[in-house]
Design a protein around this motif. Structure first.
Motif, PDB file in Angstrom:
ATOM      1  N   VAL A   1     -34.160   6.712   2.454  1.00 45.85           N
ATOM      2  CA  VAL A   1     -35.401   6.039   2.482  1.00 45.85           C
ATOM      3  C   VAL A   1     -35.071   4.568   2.004  1.00 45.85           C
ATOM      4  O   VAL A   1     -35.453   3.529   2.577  1.00 45.85           O
ATOM      5  CB  VAL A   1     -36.369   6.371   1.547  1.00 45.85           C
ATOM      6  N   ALA A   2     -34.146   4.339   1.049  1.00 46.53           N
ATOM      7  CA  ALA A   2     -33.873   2.996   0.458  1.00 46.53           C
ATOM      8  C   ALA A   2     -33.124   2.199   1.366  1.00 46.53           C
ATOM      9  O   ALA A   2     -33.487   1.180   1.625  1.00 46.53           O
ATOM     10  CB  ALA A   2     -32.963   3.099  -0.711  1.00 46.53           C
ATOM     11  N   GLU A   3     -32.122   2.731   2.098  1.00 41.82           N
ATOM     12  CA  GLU A   3     -31.512   2.006   3.181  1.00 41.82           C
ATOM     13  C   GLU A   3     -32.311   1.906   4.354  1.00 41.82           C
ATOM     14  O   GLU A   3     -32.312   0.560   5.162  1.00 41.82           O
ATOM     15  CB  GLU A   3     -30.244   2.646   3.619  1.00 41.82           C
TER      16      GLU A   3
ATOM     17  N   VAL B   1     -41.165  10.618  -4.278  1.00 36.29           N
ATOM     18  CA  VAL B   1     -39.738  10.894  -4.468  1.00 36.29           C
ATOM     19  C   VAL B   1     -38.768   9.921  -4.532  1.00 36.29           C
ATOM     20  O   VAL B   1     -39.237   8.613  -4.628  1.00 36.29           O
ATOM     21  CB  VAL B   1     -39.052  11.652  -3.068  1.00 36.29           C
ATOM     22  N   GLY B   2     -37.620  10.013  -5.027  1.00 39.14           N
ATOM     23  CA  GLY B   2     -36.559   8.893  -5.486  1.00 39.14           C
ATOM     24  C   GLY B   2     -36.093   8.150  -3.903  1.00 39.14           C
ATOM     25  O   GLY B   2     -36.014   8.924  -2.913  1.00 39.14           O
ATOM     26  N   PRO B   3     -35.745   6.754  -4.115  1.00 37.39           N
ATOM     27  CA  PRO B   3     -35.315   5.910  -3.021  1.00 37.39           C
ATOM     28  C   PRO B   3     -34.099   6.722  -2.235  1.00 37.39           C
ATOM     29  O   PRO B   3     -33.801   6.466  -0.952  1.00 37.39           O
ATOM     30  CB  PRO B   3     -35.112   4.956  -3.589  1.00 37.39           C
ATOM     31  N   ASN B   4     -33.289   7.484  -2.880  1.00 37.18           N
ATOM     32  CA  ASN B   4     -32.053   8.113  -2.202  1.00 37.18           C
ATOM     33  C   ASN B   4     -32.452   9.412  -1.569  1.00 37.18           C
ATOM     34  O   ASN B   4     -31.410   9.959  -0.920  1.00 37.18           O
ATOM     35  CB  ASN B   4     -31.037   8.388  -3.223  1.00 37.18           C
TER      36      ASN B   4
ATOM     37  N   VAL C   1     -40.255  -3.147  -0.019  1.00 32.11           N
ATOM     38  CA  VAL C   1     -39.537  -2.538  -1.063  1.00 32.11           C
ATOM     39  C   VAL C   1     -40.183  -1.407  -1.357  1.00 32.11           C
ATOM     40  O   VAL C   1     -41.275  -0.810  -0.978  1.00 32.11           O
ATOM     41  CB  VAL C   1     -39.781  -3.585  -2.565  1.00 32.11           C
ATOM     42  N   TYR C   2     -39.304  -0.484  -1.987  1.00 36.13           N
ATOM     43  CA  TYR C   2     -39.667   0.988  -2.288  1.00 36.13           C
ATOM     44  C   TYR C   2     -40.286   1.016  -3.555  1.00 36.13           C
ATOM     45  O   TYR C   2     -40.014   0.388  -4.623  1.00 36.13           O
ATOM     46  CB  TYR C   2     -38.381   1.773  -2.410  1.00 36.13           C
TER      47      TYR C   2
END
Length: 314
Positions: free
Chosen positions: A229-231, A186-189, A245-246
């Motif tokens: 997830v990014a944060e 999935v995307g990092p957001n 890192v993602y």
């Protein structure tokens, strides 16, 4: 306040008393300024964890809460004013079994005439996604139990647990250059409603029981914060000093990386897709469930600071 032996204090029966959620419920009620008698249910009262809980004044009872053991369950719920029930899909990976056990617990609580049944439910990913994600069994099974409980007429309070912070302890993979990557499909957001279940889940149950805003007929969403997830990885890197890192990976790569049977890998894949597209709790707002807590729950950063990463981010 310590757990009470006063016979006039309400009796709370806690299923899964040695587990993350049940143990957290007991601890939160023990911290309350209200009196509670507590009966903890477990399959093995001789376990160190069960014995430790007993030293707090909890009446520990040995019982196996399978669907075919309703007679023992009825004895365990006898005299309860409040009951907390939870099921454990990941123990057996069997949706039908989880539903059967959950329905048995609901029926037992109703037969015991509990004044309040607190249920650790979840959304139906299949219903929220209108059938797009129909393999997220551990969500859909709990939603089926919720439907049954509502139809039963029992006085029901639902306390949904957010995404366990502890589930991410073993996720990062070390690369050849010394950095770590978290690979997801999935995307990092993608947003997760994070909760330190052991430390805080019971805090939300206590809120649901004691706060006049909640109680029977309401729902509490147990989440300390909604975070991408990014944060999460930014904070993990800053606090541990390790570069994490993602990396977005393909569905096939993710399923292979789970090293799980195909149906389980598919369930986990669809779970993440559902989170990204529809949200963990669907479109429900979690903020109102944090307004009447008796203390501040652990954020992801708090969890990272207190967790032992020494064998993970080596």
């Amino acid at each position: 306040m310590t757990i009470s032996s006063n016979p006039t204090a309400p009796l709370v029966v806690v299923v899964g008393s040695t587990g993350k959620q049940g143990g957290s419920v007991i601890q939160a009620l023990a911290e309350s300024d209200k009196e509670y008698r507590i009966r903890g249910l477990t399959r093995d009262v001789s376990k160190p964890q069960a014995q430790r809980i007993a030293t707090q004044g909890v009446e520990m009872m040995n019982v196996n809460l399978t669907a075919d053991n309703a007679d023992a369950a009825r004895a365990a719920f006898k005299g309860a004013n409040i009951a907390f029930i939870v099921t454990n899909f990941w123990e057996h990976l069997d949706k039908a079994r989880e539903v059967a056990e959950g329905k048995m617990l609901v029926a037992t609580a109703k037969a015991a005439d509990v004044e309040l049944l607190v249920w650790s439910g979840l959304e139906s990913a299949a219903e929220v996604s209108q059938g797009k994600y129909g393999h997220v069994d551990h969500f859909d099974s709990k939603a089926e139990i919720t439907t049954y409980a509502r139809k039963s007429g029992v006085q029901l309070l639902i306390v949904q647990a957010g995404a366990y912070a502890s589930n991410h302890l073993h996720s990062p993979q070390k690369e050849a250059d010394g950095t770590y990557t978290l690979g997801l499909p999935v995307g990092p957001n993608t947003i997760l409603p994070i909760i330190d279940a052991v430390h805080d889940y019971g805090l939300f149950v206590r809120e649901g029981i004691e706060c006049p805003k909640f109680g029977a007929g309401t729902e509490v969403l147990a989440s300390a914060e909604d975070i991408s997830v990014a944060e999460m990885l930014v904070q993990l890197s800053m606090i541990t000093g390790k570069k994490v890192v993602y990396k977005r990976i393909s569905d096939e790569e993710f399923m292979a990386a789970t090293r799980a049977p195909h149906h389980v890998a598919l369930e986990l894949l669809e779970m993440w897709k559902y989170f990204e597209e529809f949200g963990y709790f669907g479109d429900k707002d979690t903020s109102s469930s944090r307004q009447h807590l008796n203390r501040t729950p652990h954020t992801w950063a708090d969890f990272v600071r207190e967790a032992d990463w020494s064998s993970i981010l080596v």
